[in-house]
Design an enzyme around this catalytic site. Structure first.
Site, PDB file in Angstrom:
ATOM      1  N   ASP A 431       0.869  -1.158   0.000  1.00 12.02           N
ATOM      2  CA  ASP A 431       0.000   0.000   0.000  1.00 12.02           C
ATOM      3  C   ASP A 431       0.915   1.219   0.000  1.00 12.02           C
ATOM      4  OD1 ASP A 431      -2.207   1.652   0.533  1.00 12.02           O
ATOM      5  OD2 ASP A 431      -1.688   1.647   2.651  1.00 12.02           O
ATOM      6  N   THR A 433      -0.142   4.889   1.068  1.00 12.80           N
ATOM      7  CA  THR A 433      -0.357   5.840   2.151  1.00 12.80           C
ATOM      8  C   THR A 433      -0.222   5.151   3.501  1.00 12.80           C
ATOM      9  OG1 THR A 433      -1.944   6.800   0.687  1.00 12.80           O
ATOM     10  CG2 THR A 433      -1.875   7.641   2.930  1.00 12.80           C
ATOM     11  N   PHE A 589     -18.058  12.771   4.636  1.00 15.10           N
ATOM     12  CA  PHE A 589     -17.167  12.257   3.612  1.00 15.10           C
ATOM     13  C   PHE A 589     -17.405  10.763   3.453  1.00 15.10           C
ATOM     14  CE2 PHE A 589     -13.276  10.321   2.173  1.00 15.10           C
ATOM     15  CZ  PHE A 589     -12.895  11.152   1.140  1.00 15.10           C
ATOM     16  N   GLY A 728      -4.402   4.143  -3.943  1.00 18.35           N
ATOM     17  CA  GLY A 728      -5.603   4.806  -4.410  1.00 18.35           C
ATOM     18  C   GLY A 728      -5.314   6.172  -5.012  1.00 18.35           C
ATOM     19  N   ASP A 729      -4.052   6.524  -5.064  1.00 14.95           N
ATOM     20  CA  ASP A 729      -3.694   7.872  -5.501  1.00 14.95           C
ATOM     21  C   ASP A 729      -3.835   8.076  -6.995  1.00 14.95           C
ATOM     22  OD1 ASP A 729      -3.198   8.928  -3.099  1.00 14.95           O
ATOM     23  OD2 ASP A 729      -1.047   8.521  -3.104  1.00 14.95           O
ATOM     24  N   LYS A 849      -7.229  -4.301  -4.895  1.00  8.77           N
ATOM     25  CA  LYS A 849      -5.961  -4.684  -4.264  1.00  8.77           C
ATOM     26  C   LYS A 849      -5.966  -6.174  -3.947  1.00  8.77           C
ATOM     27  CE  LYS A 849      -4.805  -0.341  -1.965  1.00  8.77           C
ATOM     28  NZ  LYS A 849      -4.568   0.295  -0.674  1.00  8.77           N
ATOM     29  N   ASP A 873      -6.709  -2.130   3.372  1.00 12.93           N
ATOM     30  CA  ASP A 873      -5.721  -3.134   2.971  1.00 12.93           C
ATOM     31  C   ASP A 873      -6.033  -4.512   3.526  1.00 12.93           C
ATOM     32  OD1 ASP A 873      -4.201  -1.077   1.780  1.00 12.93           O
ATOM     33  OD2 ASP A 873      -3.425  -0.557   3.750  1.00 12.93           O
TER      34      ASP A 873
END
EC number: 7.6.2.1
Lengths: 1196, 347
Positions: A431, A433, A589, A728-729, A849, A873
């Site tokens: 991963d 982040t 969010f 996810g970026d 993932k 994750d």
């Protein structure tokens, strides 16, 4: 009332359904209502004695997490034990040993089995007892419960709580069950909760009571008549669907009102709550499932070897039986008139030796032989391996080099059975982040009204510049770090220290930071003494924003359920003023919405919608007149992304009262719905107001790389481990991080697979989903093909001898990944990735993932390791062969799902290259040695059999044999498994290539295993034949005595003990006092045993009576035989090793040699020369290895 | 469950508490796996010197063992065939089971001076005293004490006669060897001492001095020798020797000791009673007279084995020396890495 009753009936029935056959369907049924299947729970508040409540018969609050109970411990744990094939075999043997079939006495068979089973059971029992003690403690904690009769709150134990009880929980106490929050010490009925035990998040969460219940103080006034109808127990921590029927009204309930068991009340003096779920129905208990059990490759292979041994066992037993049958049949000839071996009385005999029924006799002999040669199957292997692995884990946990000072976290091996798998990792899926990066966000830049602010340099920028060869001016970085505030690394003389008011666009700047200061869910925490404010935020991004706005003059200092208060600098007067904003709604969010908004009423009584979100969703929501700075902002965002920063777009809009009124009604309606699709409806409602936004600018937050990440990745790739980053970026961010952490390097060819092409976008705009899918599929197919041909071309032109191998890096985005993971393309995709040295998947979802992990795992058949830190994750960690969790800031879910937990990514280097390598080596050697020693021993029995007309007589005393595995040979093996190391930790790290021994499974290849097995058989032959010939029929002592059965047994057995222990001594690489102790101690113990056992009365010791003291020890020939046999039996292995080191040395051999040859010189030469010389050699090797590796991969 | 996680997480959450009881692993050479150790590695020097040392030790040992074995004088006489009268040789089993006289005369010549004590053995061949049924067929407790006279369950089928237990029971005792030898030298009787041929521990602890033979060889089938029912088992040394079962199908057992020296050229007449049936399983019978050395009886195997292993080691030492000289490999040379052997050559 009648209606009520009917409904109850229905509910009960549906409950049955939902628990039995219809359970799968209930999940799909999104529209089911309260009261129907899956939503049938009814709680009569403060009325647990209500007959209807009693009728429901919900479980109590007693919790048991133990695996066993006192009653079922023995049968259940025995059952667990005998699920292993080997143990069943031994059990059968133990049973048969009571029959006359047994070649030895029953106790000598039973004792080791009982020992082994007993040891494992004790371990299970102790573990379970510990769990039980915790349960007892939890069950007996005290809580205040409202007693209906007394009319006040009284203490009771947790386990006595019932559904519907009203409880009072004080500050810093745990909630005893899942509660509905009624009211709190705060007037508006809020409370703060710490959910560390549930999800590991340390930040506080705000919970609100319903307004209708929050007004009363239930010490004074009884809570009466409420009925909660809600969902059935389930494991979803973040959802709750239910309604409260109270005072004739229905009130919708959400997770906001639910306090979960095992979370803690913080910052609130007390709360009142109604028990909704108790005991095992609580969400935390529903979540407590066992993680998928993983077994290492070596262990799976070991099972196969055990089967091989079983077949050897059957073959030799069968051979023996055939011969036995033939010999036995011949014992009587001429129809019973002539007895051949009359001394065994074949004429009067049992079925086991009956010459007339020789076939049957040989069948029984077969059973006997299966028991006799049982020593081929190492009974103690499983136990020893378990012990060894636990000790190995202790070493991993104890490693100081993997301890992280700042978070006070050592490494933790959460499961011990994957230790050796760590040494075989081929692909790491990481991963980004929080794993590669710190996940501590720092506000570094922003773009307001088309002007970019912030002069700081990010690490990525530094790395990029370095790659381009531009040196960074030092002072520029220095300047930015004048003031150190955690989460804030922003410097711009134009706006800091309140200077922004002099800027031309001050009004925009003010609006911008107001959004940052108001639009969030953080909670301020004012330090009583210093007045300093810190924040508890749900995400580090948010904390960075609130801190940034505080530093720039918009200090958020108080929050109530309905208000947010700021200290602000007025941009006109420049004075500090307090402003209170009335908080109307928070549109939260979510990963699908990718934005959050708040609706507030400002002190000027205007309605404002403040919103922040990802650029992909925000730009399309801008109003026509709100796009003034769109172009510049987009440009800035692009630049920020390239610098590896996370960006958010900041917008606002004014809402007029009428619009708000209409919207609010709709929104509240959606909120009061109690169906499962409520969330979707709320989202849809929120969607309606989040439009026509006015762009203010964007923020850029740096997600700092963790310390040592680039070095670690470099080392791991030197070790031949492939690294994939799944993030996810955005593509650009991911690529830049890739460069920063040296995953992508200059000179590496990048293959980019994406769907951001114009034709697909136009198709998307037309909205024809099928066409889009089709076109995308074709596009991906084409791109994969192109990539393949590129790599193939490179492979073709690359001269293997040429050192400049073209390396490839593959970057693929999430959308493309969806298609690449399609059944039809996954093979090609996998092939392409195997040709690339690093792979980056960006914009991938948690599910993707996990899918990628599965693809790599099953597609290549190699060991995968997934590393991650967040809840997203978890899938990946559980899917991979090994899951490593980063015990960082983002919560504990990943750690809970992981097999190993480390605090920092860089520890992975040590975990794999040192511990993984060692553990792999140890376990592999240990298992090989185990088979060796058991074959060496077991086959002497077989040879002896051949000299005893296959009648099933063992060569040794029963107790010698049963102690063999348990006492005379076990400790050195365990020492090998726990302590052995080929090279020191420092060298493991210095020569990462060594790791390939594990990846290529050199130490546990079939060749090697069979080699060890044949070594065992050869040893047994040497032991047996040399012994019987030296102790032939002649006198073996000066006094003319001849060697009998007992002397031969003792001599041979001593030879075996000496041989296998000395074999251990010459095959291990690491000799400390422990090894000396165990190896020589085992041999010593054998003699001690012999003396003690031999001095017991002859009815116990039978053939061992006085045999050592009186007979063997005074005989020089026994000792000479021992020396001869031991040396001869070791000779083949020693010679083989000498040849191997000469002609086919292994890596560690060379490295050890290098160190050896170096050492005497290091005194005279400076170390720099030595260390400067070695890497050249190693680098040379590396190039070759890499070339070979890539060739191997591409041709496989 | 909750309490545990709570207490463990509290430490990390609260930094001041963490300072005090840090989870930092304690340093010790043991936990950090840095214990001082010697790591044996096989450098050429080590390899060659190991082989050399082994050969240097083994070859002399072999020579000494061989000498010891050579010192022993051993006379072996196989008589099973010759002691059957020529006409009866077509059916030896019938002869041995018949009633015809079994006496037989043998003459042995001493070819080398034999110093006393000279041990007299009988050697049987192809006799499986290690057969599982045979070995188990005894009762140690019965042998030890008259109290356990009835512990005969393991002894089948030689356990009782008409309900009366047999002492000593079982197949081993039942098949007791019953050939007898009478020796004379140059026509003067040669005393064979039959005392002290059993192990002391056997006499003292395994065979009781209050246990007397009972019902022995009274069954319908007679196996071997009979025992004098008036002598306790602990004094029946022939039985004790016989019951110490042999490990292998060819074995010798002590018959007695001659306590005078035998000179070179002496002839020894043996009058033997050829009673024991080895013919049905075609086993050989031999009479053995042997002196002993410090190493025991005559057996060259040990010496030869030592010499062979020593020789092999010497040869290996030589071979390795030559190899290292002819084709030296620089220590730690990375070009020898195993998956790097053939540069350019694919696989």
């Amino acid at each position: 009332m009648a209606g009520e009753r009917n409904r109850n009936k229905g509910m009960r029935l549906s409950k049955l359904y939902s628990f039995k056959c219809l359970k799968p369907f209930s999940k799909e049924d999104h529209h089911s209502q309260i009261g129907s299947r899956g939503y049938s729970r009814v709680v009569f508040c403060n009325d647990p004695d209500n007959p209807e409540a009693l009728n429901l018969n919900y479980r109590g609050n007693y919790v048991s997490t133990t695996k066993y109970t006192a009653a079922n411990f023995v049968p259940k744990s025995l059952f667990e034990q005998f699920r292993r094939v080997a143990n069943i075999y031994f059990l059968v043997v133990a049973f048969v040993s009571f029959s006359p079939l047994a070649p030895y006495t029953a106790p000598s068979v039973l004792a080791p089995l009982l020992f082994v089973i007993g040891a494992t059971m004790v371990k299970e029992g102790v573990e379970d007892l510990r769990r039980r003690r915790q349960d007892v403690e939890a069950n007996n904690r005290r809580v205040l419960v409202f007693g209906k009769n007394e009319g006040t709150f009284g203490e009771t134990k947790w386990k006595n709580l019932r559904v519907g009880d009203v409880v009072k929980v004080h500050k810093d106490e745990y909630f005893p069950a899942d509660l509905l929050l009624l009211s709190s010490s705060y007037e508006d009925g809020v409370c703060y909760v710490e959910t560390m035990n549930l999800d590991g998040e340390t930040n506080l969460k705000l919970k609100h009571a319903l307004e209708i219940t929050s007004e009363s103080d239930y010490d004074q006034e009884e809570f009466r008549g409420g009925v909660i109808k809600c969902e059935d127990p389930n494991e979803h921590l973040y959802s709750f669907v239910g309604t409260l029927h109270y005072k004739g009204q229905q009130y919708p309930l959400s997770p906001q009102q639910i306090l979960l068991r095992d979370s803690k009340l913080r910052n609130t003096d007390y709360i009142y709550g109604v028990v909704v779920f108790t005991g095992h129905d609580t969400k935390v208990m529903q979540n407590a499932t066992d993680p998928p059990s993983k077994r290492s490759k070596i262990e799976r292979k070991m099972d196969k070897i055990v089967y091989v041994l079983f077949s050897i066992l059957i073959v030799i037993a069968f051979t023996g039986s055939v011969f036995f049958g033939i010999i036995t049949r011949r014992d009587v000839t001429d129809d019973g008139k002539k007895l051949r071996r009359w001394y065994v009385r074949p004429d009067v005999t049992s079925v086991f030796y009956d010459p007339h029924r020789a076939v049957l006799a040989s069948f029984f002999h077969f059973l006997t032989a299966l028991m006799l040669y049982g020593y081929l199957i190492p009974i103690s292997l499983y136990v020893s391996i378990e012990v060894v692995k636990v000790l190995q884990s202790v070493f991993i946990n104890q490693d100081q080099e993997m301890y992280h000072e700042e978070t006070d976290r050592p490494a933790r091996a959460r499961t011990s059975n994957l230790n050796e798998e760590l040494g075989q990792v081929d692909t790491i899926l990481s991963d980004k982040t929080g794993t590669l990066t710190c996940n501590s966000m720092e506000f570094v830049k922003c773009s307001i009204g088309g002007t970019a602010y912030g002069r700081g340099m990010t690490e990525v920028e530094v790395a990029l510049r370095k790659q381009k060869g531009v040196m960074t001016p030092q002072e520029e970085i220095k300047e930015s770090s004048t003031k150190s505030v955690k989460g804030f690394n922003f410097w711009d003389e134009r706006i800091v220290n309140g200077r922004w008011i002099d800027q031309p666009n001050a009004e925009l700047i003010q609006k911008f930071f107001r959004v940052l200061a108001i639009c969030h869910t953080a909670i301020p925490d004012v330090d009583g003494e210093t007045g300093e404010i810190s924040y508890e935020a749900e995400s580090p991004d948010e904390a960075a924003f609130v801190i940034a706005s505080r530093e720039l003059g918009f200090e958020f200092f108080a929050r109530s359920q309905s208000n947010i208060s700021l200290h602000e600098i007025d941009h006109v007067t420049g004075e500090k003023v307090d402003r209170v904003y009335e908080l109307l709604h928070v549109l939260e969010f979510s990963s699908s919405r990718k934005r959050m908004s708040v609706i507030v009423r400002n002190p000027e009584n205007r309605l404002l919608l403040l919103s922040k979100g990802a650029d992909s969703v925000m730009f399309e929501r801008l109003a026509k007149h709100g796009r003034q700075f769109e172009r510049e902002t987009k440009e800035h965002i692009k630049r920020y992304a390239e610098a590896g920063l996370r960006t958010l777009v900041i917008t606002y809009r004014e809402v007029d009262e009428e619009e708000y009124r209409i919207w609010e009604e709709e929104f509240l309606n959606a909120k009061t719905l109690v169906t499962e699709d409520r969330d979707a409806l709320i989202d849809a409602a929120a969607d309606k107001i989040e439009k026509d936004l006015i762009l203010l600018g964007s923020t850029a937050v740096e997600d700092k790389l963790q310390k040592g990440v680039p070095d670690c990745i470099e080392k791991l790739s030197q070790a031949g481990v492939k690294i994939w980053v799944l993030t996810g970026d955005k593509t650009e961010t991911a690529i830049n991080i890739g460069y920063a952490c040296s995953l992508l390097r200059e000179g590496m060819k990048k293959i980019l697979i994406t769907l951001d092409s114009p034709d697909i976008e136009t198709l998307e705009k037309q909205g024809d989903k099928d066409a889009v899918a089709k076109a995308s599929f074709q596009s991906i197919k084409k791109q994969l093909r192109e990539g393949m041909s590129q790599t193939a071309a490179a492979a073709a032109t690359n001269d293997p001898a040429n050192e400049n191998v073209q390396m490839f890096g593959l970057v693929i985005d999430g959308k493309s990944l969806t298609f690449a993971l399609d059944k039809k393309l996954e093979k090609e995709f996998l092939e392409l990735t195997s040709r690339c040295s690093s792979v980056i998947c960006c914009r991938s979802s948690p599910k993707q993932k996990a899918l990628v992990t599965r693809l790599v795992k099953s597609g290549t058949g190699r060991t995968t390791l997934a590393i991650g830190d967040g809840a997203n994750d978890v899938g990946m960690l559980q899917e991979a062969d090994i899951g490593v969790g980063i015990s960082g800031a983002e919560g504990m879910q990943a750690v809970m799902a992981s097999d190993f937990a480390i605090a920092q990514f860089r520890f992975l280097e040590r975990l794999l290259l040192v511990h993984g390598h060692w553990c792999y080596r140890r376990i592999a050697m240990m298992i090989c040695y185990f088979f060796y020693k058991n074959l060496a021993f077991g086959f002497t029995l077989f040879w002896y059999e051949a000299y005893a007309s296959f009648s099933g007589k063992p060569a040794y005393n029963d107790w010698y044999m049963s102690c063999y595995n348990v006492f005379f040979t076990s400790l050195p093996v365990i020492a090998l498994g726990v302590f052995d190391q080929d090279v020191s930790a420092r060298l493991c790290l210095k020569y990462p290539l060594l790791y390939q021994e594990g990846v290529q499974n050199i130490l546990f290849s079939w060749e090697r295993i069979l080699g060890w097995m044949s070594n065992g058989i050869i040893s047994s032959m040497i032991v047996f034949f040399l012994t019987i010939h030296t102790l032939d029929s002649q006198a073996f002592r000066k006094d003319g005595q001849v060697a009998d059965y007992s002397v031969l047994g003792v001599t041979m057995y001593s030879s075996v003990v000496w041989t296998v222990n000395c074999q251990m001594a010459i095959s291990i690489n690491y000799f400390t006092w422990i090894q000396h102790c165990f190896i020589w101690g085992s041999i010593g113990f054998w003699y001690l045993f012999l003396v003690v056992y031999g001095s017991l009365p002859p009815t116990f010791s039978t053939t061992a009576f006085q045999v050592f003291v009186e007979t063997s020890a005074p005989s020089p020939i026994c000792w000479l035989t021992l020396v001869l046999v031991t040396f001869s039996a070791l000779l083949p292995y020693f010679t083989y090793r000498a040849f191997q080191i000469k002609f086919r040395p292994m890596y560690h051999d060379i490295i050890v040699e290098q160190r050896r040859t170096e050492r005497p010189e290091s005194g005279t030469r400076t170390t720099s020369i030595v260390s400067g010389e070695l890497p050249v050699q190693v680098e040379f090797t590396l190039h070759h290895l890499k070339a070979n590796l890539s060739r191997r991969d591409s041709w496989n | 469950m909750s309490s545990n996680t709570a207490s463990s997480s509290a430490g990390s959450g609260d930094s001041s508490a963490a300072r005090k009881n840090s989870k930092r692993p304690k340093y010790s050479k043991f936990t950090q796996q840095e214990l001082p150790a010697c790591k044996p590695i096989l450098t050429p020097g080590w390899v060659i010197s190991t082989f050399l040392i082994v050969s240097v030790i083994f070859i002399p040992l072999g020579v000494i063992s061989l000498f010891a074995s050579q010192d022993v004088v051993e006379i072996v006489d196989r008589y099973d065939n010759d002691c059957i009268p020529a006409p009866a040789r077509t059916n030896k089993v019938a002869f041995i089971q018949g009633d015809s006289p079994k006496a037989c005369n043998r003459t042995l010549t001493v070819t080398k001076r034999m110093k006393q004590p000279i041990y007299v053995y009988y050697q049987l061949d192809n006799f499986y005293q290690n057969h599982r049924r045979y070995v188990k067929s005894r009762s140690d407790s019965q042998l030890r004490s008259p109290k356990f006279e009835n512990q005969i369950s393991a002894c089948k089928p030689e356990d009782d006669v008409g309900g009366q237990p047999i002492v000593p029971c079982g197949l081993i005792a039942w098949s007791l060897f019953n050939d007898t030898y009478t020796l004379s030298r140059n026509n003067t009787p040669l005393a064979v001492n039959k005392k002290g041929i059993a192990w002391k521990s056997d006499k003292e602890h395994k065979f009781g001095n209050k246990v007397f033979p009972k019902n022995f060889q009274k069954g319908n089938l007679t196996g071997g020798a009979t025992l004098n029912p008036d002598i306790p088992l602990s004094e029946q040394e022939d039985l004790i020797v016989w019951m110490r079962t042999a490990a292998l199908p060819t074995f010798r057992k002590l018959y007695g000791k001659i306590e005078t020296d035998l000179e070179n050229g002496d002839t020894i007449q043996v009058t033997l009673q050829n009673n024991y049936n080895t013919y049905s399983f075609s086993g050989k019978k031999k009479l053995v007279l042997s002196t002993t050395s410090w190493l025991g009886g005559k057996n060259d195997f040990l010496g030869i084995a030592y010499l062979t292993v020593g020789g092999i080691c010497f040869f290996l030492a030589l071979a390795f020396t030559i190899m290292y000289l002819v084709k030296p490999r620089r220590l730690g040379d990375p070009s020898y890495l195993s998956w790097n052997r053939n540069p350019g050559g694919g696989r």
